[in-house]
Design a protein around this motif. Structure first.
Motif, short mmCIF file in Angstrom:
data_model
loop_
_atom_site.label_atom_id
_atom_site.label_comp_id
_atom_site.label_asym_id
_atom_site.label_seq_id
_atom_site.Cartn_x
_atom_site.Cartn_y
_atom_site.Cartn_z
N LEU A 163 5.57 -3.71 3.25
CA LEU A 163 4.34 -3.67 2.75
C LEU A 163 3.86 -2.48 2.42
CD1 LEU A 163 2.48 -6.27 4.59
CD2 LEU A 163 3.17 -6.56 2.23
N LEU A 164 4.95 -1.30 2.86
CA LEU A 164 4.51 -0.03 2.78
C LEU A 164 5.47 0.83 1.81
CD1 LEU A 164 3.97 0.05 6.60
CD2 LEU A 164 2.35 0.84 5.06
N GLU A 165 4.64 1.64 0.94
CA GLU A 165 5.38 2.32 -0.23
C GLU A 165 5.28 4.05 0.17
OE1 GLU A 165 4.30 2.72 -4.63
OE2 GLU A 165 5.16 0.90 -4.25
N ILE A 166 6.38 4.68 0.32
CA ILE A 166 6.36 5.99 0.86
C ILE A 166 6.23 6.70 -0.54
CG2 ILE A 166 7.20 7.80 2.26
CD1 ILE A 166 6.15 5.29 3.84
N GLU A 167 5.21 7.65 -0.74
CA GLU A 167 5.23 8.51 -2.13
C GLU A 167 5.74 9.89 -1.69
OE1 GLU A 167 1.92 8.62 -4.70
OE2 GLU A 167 1.48 6.61 -4.61
N ILE A 168 6.82 10.43 -2.64
CA ILE A 168 7.30 11.57 -2.38
C ILE A 168 7.15 12.21 -3.67
CG2 ILE A 168 9.56 12.78 -2.17
CD1 ILE A 168 10.33 10.37 -0.34
N VAL B 171 0.93 -1.06 -0.21
CA VAL B 171 -0.05 -0.09 0.16
C VAL B 171 0.88 1.21 0.06
CG1 VAL B 171 -1.82 1.13 1.16
CG2 VAL B 171 -1.68 -1.24 1.32
N SER B 172 0.58 2.23 -0.99
CA SER B 172 1.47 3.62 -0.85
C SER B 172 0.79 4.48 -0.01
CB SER B 172 1.55 3.96 -2.31
OG SER B 172 0.43 4.05 -3.01
N VAL B 173 1.51 5.27 0.48
CA VAL B 173 0.86 6.48 1.22
C VAL B 173 1.68 7.69 0.97
CG1 VAL B 173 0.54 7.21 3.52
CG2 VAL B 173 0.44 4.79 3.22
N ASN B 174 0.72 8.58 0.59
CA ASN B 174 1.51 9.99 0.50
C ASN B 174 1.97 10.67 1.59
OD1 ASN B 174 0.87 10.46 -2.94
ND2 ASN B 174 -0.95 9.61 -1.92
N PHE B 175 3.08 11.52 1.51
CA PHE B 175 3.28 12.47 2.63
C PHE B 175 3.73 13.83 2.23
CE2 PHE B 175 3.66 8.48 4.74
CZ PHE B 175 3.52 8.63 6.24
N SER B 176 3.30 14.78 2.64
CA SER B 176 3.22 16.32 2.69
C SER B 176 5.01 16.66 2.76
CB SER B 176 2.36 17.30 3.23
OG SER B 176 2.82 17.04 4.77
N ARG B 177 5.12 17.80 2.23
CA ARG B 177 6.69 18.29 2.72
C ARG B 177 6.63 18.60 3.92
NH1 ARG B 177 6.92 22.93 -1.26
NH2 ARG B 177 5.77 21.51 -2.59
N CYS B 178 5.57 18.86 4.80
CA CYS B 178 5.76 19.24 6.15
C CYS B 178 6.24 18.04 6.81
CB CYS B 178 4.56 19.75 6.71
SG CYS B 178 3.77 21.22 5.86
N LYS C 292 17.34 6.95 3.73
CA LYS C 292 17.27 6.57 5.20
C LYS C 292 15.72 5.82 4.89
CE LYS C 292 16.75 8.64 9.57
NZ LYS C 292 16.90 10.04 10.63
N ILE C 293 15.00 6.38 4.06
CA ILE C 293 13.45 5.71 4.12
C ILE C 293 14.03 4.19 3.58
CG2 ILE C 293 11.53 5.69 2.81
CD1 ILE C 293 11.44 8.56 3.06
N ARG C 294 14.58 4.01 2.62
CA ARG C 294 14.84 2.75 1.99
C ARG C 294 15.59 1.77 3.00
NH1 ARG C 294 17.52 2.20 -2.52
NH2 ARG C 294 16.13 0.51 -3.58
N GLU C 295 16.47 2.51 3.62
CA GLU C 295 17.33 1.56 4.74
C GLU C 295 16.42 1.17 5.63
OE1 GLU C 295 20.45 4.31 5.82
OE2 GLU C 295 22.07 3.59 4.16
N ALA C 296 15.55 2.10 6.10
CA ALA C 296 14.45 1.38 7.08
C ALA C 296 13.50 0.18 6.59
CB ALA C 296 13.55 2.52 7.42
N GLY C 297 13.66 -0.05 5.27
CA GLY C 297 12.89 -1.21 4.72
C GLY C 297 11.65 -0.69 3.81
N PHE C 298 11.48 0.54 3.97
CA PHE C 298 10.23 0.83 3.06
C PHE C 298 10.56 1.04 1.66
CE2 PHE C 298 9.68 2.78 7.19
CZ PHE C 298 8.45 2.32 7.57
N SER C 299 9.58 1.04 0.59
CA SER C 299 9.91 1.43 -0.76
C SER C 299 9.79 2.68 -0.97
CB SER C 299 8.98 0.72 -1.52
OG SER C 299 9.20 -0.83 -1.68
N VAL C 300 10.08 3.39 -2.06
CA VAL C 300 9.86 4.86 -2.14
C VAL C 300 9.42 4.97 -3.56
CG1 VAL C 300 11.05 7.20 -2.32
CG2 VAL C 300 11.72 5.78 -0.74
N ALA C 301 8.31 5.81 -3.85
CA ALA C 301 7.88 6.07 -5.24
C ALA C 301 7.94 7.57 -5.25
CB ALA C 301 6.31 5.68 -4.99
#
Length: 579
Positions: free
Chosen positions: A448-453, A417-424, A471-480
Motif C-alpha cells: 500500500l506504500l509507494e516510495i518516490e525517488i 499512498v506515495s511518500v517522498n524521501f530526501s537524499r539524506c 532492495k526497496i522493491r524486494e521489501a514489497g514496496f512500489s518505487v516511483a
C-alpha cells in the motif's frame, strides 16, 4: 474673502480642484476680467490655472511657453517680494514696448501680480487682469496674503504626495508595495471580472547579495522589474517582499495572459544572469482571490524547488528563512513535530478514463501558528543542508501508515499512498529496514506504500540508486521515479533499473498542449512504459487542454490542480474515500 479662500484650499482633498475655486472667488470679488497663476520654469512662463469672465472662449488665450524676458522689468520687484501694479498699460508703450505688446495681445488694460516662491526661489506669480479701478490700491496686499496660503497648500499637497509615495510605492522598482497590495486585493475581491495572477521570486538573491554586495542585488531587482513591465504592459505590479513580486491582471483574457506569462518566462530563461521562479493562475471569475494568489504562489514554489535542486552550489534557500532557521536544529524540529506543527496533506492521483481517485501523494506543510501555513519549498531545502530533513521524511511515513490502518479499520476502500524521501534519508544504511519496521508496527502491508525517488539522485555520490531500488522493491514496496523530464532525465533510466511508476515532470506537461515535439516525446515514453509494465503519472495538470493532449498520448494516470489540490487528511477522507 481671504478666509473663504483658505477654507476652500484646506477643505478640498485635491488641490487642483481647490485653486480654480479660489481664482473664481478672487476674480469675482475684484470684478476683474481674469485671475490666474503663472508658473516660471527655467526661461519661460506657463499659465497653469485661470478663471475668466469670458468662460471657455477666453480660456483659449492662456499663456504657454512665453519667454521670461516678456516680464524682465518685473523680476527685481519679485526678488524683493514686491508686487507689480500697472494701472494703465498704455503708460508702457514707450517705457517697455515688448512688455506693452505682450500685455495688449492678452487684452490687458491693467493688472496686479504678486510673486510666489518656494524655499526662497521664485516659482511663478498670482495675477489679476482688468480689475475694477476702485480696487487697485488694495489689491497688492490681498494677493500677497493669498500667495502665502497658496504656497502653504502647495507644500502640503507635495508632502501628501511624497507620503503617498512612501506609503504605497517601492522606491527601488517603482512598483506598488505591500501596503497597496493589501488594499488593492481587498478591493478587487468585491469585483466580478476575470483575473490573471503571476507570482515571481528572484532566484539566488541571497547569494548575489553575499557575493557581490547589496547594491548589485538592487540592480538585479530593478532589472527584473523592468522585464515584468515589458511582459505585462498596463498590469498592476507589486513588490511584496525583498525578492517577491506579484503581477495582477484584472479583466485580461486567458489567451493573452498565458501568452504574456510565456514571454516573461522566456525573458528569464534567455539570460542566466537573471533567474526567477514564476507561478501563474488565471481565473474566469474572482470567487476567492486569496486562493487564486495562493495557487500561483504554490506553483512558483514548485518552480523554485527545481532551481535549487539543479543549483546545489547555491547557499541556503531563504524565503522567510530567518523565521525558519530554528528548524535546522534537530532538537527544535523534533519538538515542533511533537507539538503537531507539521501537517500532512494529501493530493489525489486520478484515473484518466473515469476521473476517479486511484491513489494519493502525501505532502508536508508547516503550521507555526493557526493562521499560517508554510509550503515545503520554504523549509525543506534548509533542512536538507543540515540533514534534519530525515525527521520529516519518517514523520510523514509514520503518519501515512497510521492513517492507512485507520481507514482499513473503518472499512473504507483504501488505495496506495506515495511518500517522498530526501537524499539524506535514502542514503542511510538501514533505510529499507526502517520502513519495514514502521510497517510491521502499524500492521500495514508494504504493497500500500509507494516510495518516490527523484531521478536526479543518480548524480549523488556514494549512493547506488539501482541497488537501493532493488532492495526497496524486494521489501514489497512500489518505487516511483519522480520529476522525469527534468534536465537530468534520459531514456537510459528505463532500461537500467526496474521500477513501478514513472512521474512525468510538470515542465513537460505544461508544454504538451502547444508543442508537437513534446507530445511526440510523451507519446513515446507512454508507449515504452506500457510495454515495460510501468505505470506513468502526469504531474501538474492544470487545464482541460493539457488533459486532452495527454490522453491522446496514452497517459492514463494524472495528478494536478485540475482534479484536486492538496488537502488535509480529514478533508481527503470525506471527498475521496468510500465505505
Amino acid at each position: 474673502m481671504i478666509t473663504e479662500c483658505i477654507r476652500t484650499l484646506y477643505q478640498e482633498s485635491v488641490l487642483e480642484s481647490a485653486i480654480p475655486q479660489v481664482l473664481k472667488r478672487l476674480g469675482s470679488f475684484l470684478q476683474a476680467g481674469r485671475a490666474y497663476i503663472v508658473s516660471i520654469h527655467e526661461d519661460s512662463l506657463c499659465e497653469i490655472y485661470q478663471w475668466s469672465t469670458g468662460g471657455a472662449q477666453a480660456a483659449t488665450a492662456r499663456r504657454h511657453n512665453v519667454p521670461l524676458s516678456a516680464i524682465r522689468r518685473w523680476l527685481p520687484s519679485f526678488d524683493q517680494r514686491g508686487c507689480i501694479v500697472i494701472e494703465d498699460v498704455e503708460t508702457l508703450k514707450d517705457i517697455d514696448p515688448a512688455e506693452y505688446e505682450f500685455l495688449r495681445s492678452q487684452s490687458v488694460h491693467s493688472l496686479v501680480a504678486a510673486p510666489m516662491e518656494m524655499d526662497g526661489t521664485l516659482t511663478g506669480y498670482l495675477g489679476v487682469d482688468n480689475p475694477l479701478p476702485d480696487h487697485m490700491s488694495n489689491i497688492a496686499s490681498l494677493l500677497q496674503t493669498l500667495c502665502y496660503f497658496l504656497m502653504l497648500a502647495w507644500r502640503h499637497a507635495q508632502s501628501q504626495k511624497q507620503l503617498s509615495q512612501l506609503s504605497y510605492y517601492d522606491r527601488l522598482t517603482s512598483f506598488y508595495n505591500r501596503n497597496r497590495y493589501i488594499e488593492d486585493t481587498k478591493d478587487l475581491s468585491s469585483t466580478e471580472v476575470s483575473v490573471g495572477i503571476v507570482y515571481l521570486d528572484v532566484n539566488g538573491l541571497k547569494d548575489i547579495n553575499d557575493q557581490r554586495g547589496h547594491a548589485y542585488g538592487d540592480e538585479v531587482l530593478a532589472e527584473c522589474a523592468r522585464r515584468m513591465k515589458r511582459a505585462f504592459p498596463g498590469a498592476n505590479f507589486y513588490r511584496i517582499g525583498g525578492d517577491e513580486f506579484v503581477i495582477i491582471c484584472p479583466g485580461m483574457e486567458k489567451e493573452l495572459f498565458e501568452s504574456r506569462t510565456r514571454d516573461l518566462k522566456a525573458q528569464f530563461r534567455a539570460d542566466p544572469m537573471y533567474r526567477a521562479a514564476i507561478g501563474s493562475r488565471w481565473s474566469e471569475k474572482i470567487d476567492d482571490l486569496n486562493q487564486i494568489i495562493a495557487d500561483a504562489d504554490a506553483r512558483m514554489y514548485e518552480d523554485k524547488k527545481t532551481f535549487y535542486r539543479t543549483h546545489p552550489a547555491s547557499n541556503r534557500y531563504r524565503h522567510h528563512s530567518d523565521e525558519l532557521l530554528h528548524l535546522a536544529d534537530p532538537a527544535v524540529l523534533q519538538e515542533e513535530i511533537r507539538q503537531n506543527r507539521f501537517v500532512v496533506y494529501l493530493q489525489p492521483k486520478i484515473s484518466c478514463p473515469d476521473r476517479t481517485a486511484v491513489g494519493t501523494e502525501a505532502l508536508i506543510r508547516y503550521q507555526p501558528r493557526p493562521d499560517a501555513l508554510v509550503l515545503p519549498g520554504n523549509f525543506l531545502p534548509l533542512m536538507e543542508e543540515t540533514g534534519a530533513v530525515s525527521q520529516i521524511d519518517f514523520f510523514v511515513f509514520k503518519f501515512v501508515c497510521s492513517r492507512l490502518k485507520s481507514w482499513m479499520e473503518q472499512g473504507k476502500a483504501v488505495f496506495p499512498v506515495s511518500v517522498n524521501f530526501s537524499r539524506c534519508s535514502l542514503a542511510q544504511p538501514m533505510f529499507v529496514e526502517q520502513l519495514t519496521t514502521i510497517c510491521d508496527s502499524s500492521g500495514i502491508s508494504p504493497e500500500l506504500l509507494e516510495i518516490e525517488i527523484t531521478e536526479s539522485l543518480r548524480e549523488v555520490e556514494d549512493l547506488d540508486i539501482r541497488a537501493l531500488i532493488i532492495k526497496i522493491r524486494e521489501a514489497g514496496f512500489s518505487v516511483a521515479i519522480d520529476d522525469f523530464g527534468t534536465e537530468y532525465a534520459n531514456l537510459a533510466l528505463l532500461s537500467s533499473v526496474e521500477f513501478d511508476v514513472l512521474k512525468l515532470d510538470k515542465s513537460m506537461v505544461g508544454d504538451v498542449a502547444h508543442n508537437p515535439r513534446t507530445r511526440a516525446i510523451v507519446e513515446s515514453i507512454a508507449e515504452i512504459c506500457g510495454k515495460l509494465g510501468i505505470r506513468m503519472v502526469a504531474e501538474g495538470i492544470e487545464t482541460e487542454e493539457q488533459m486532452a493532449a495527454l490522453n491522446a498520448c496514452g497517459v492514463r494516470l494524472a495528478q494536478g490542480f485540475l482534479f484536486g489540490k492538496p488537502v488535509c487528511a480529514g478533508q481527503f477522507e470525506e471527498t475521496y474515500l468510500q465505505q
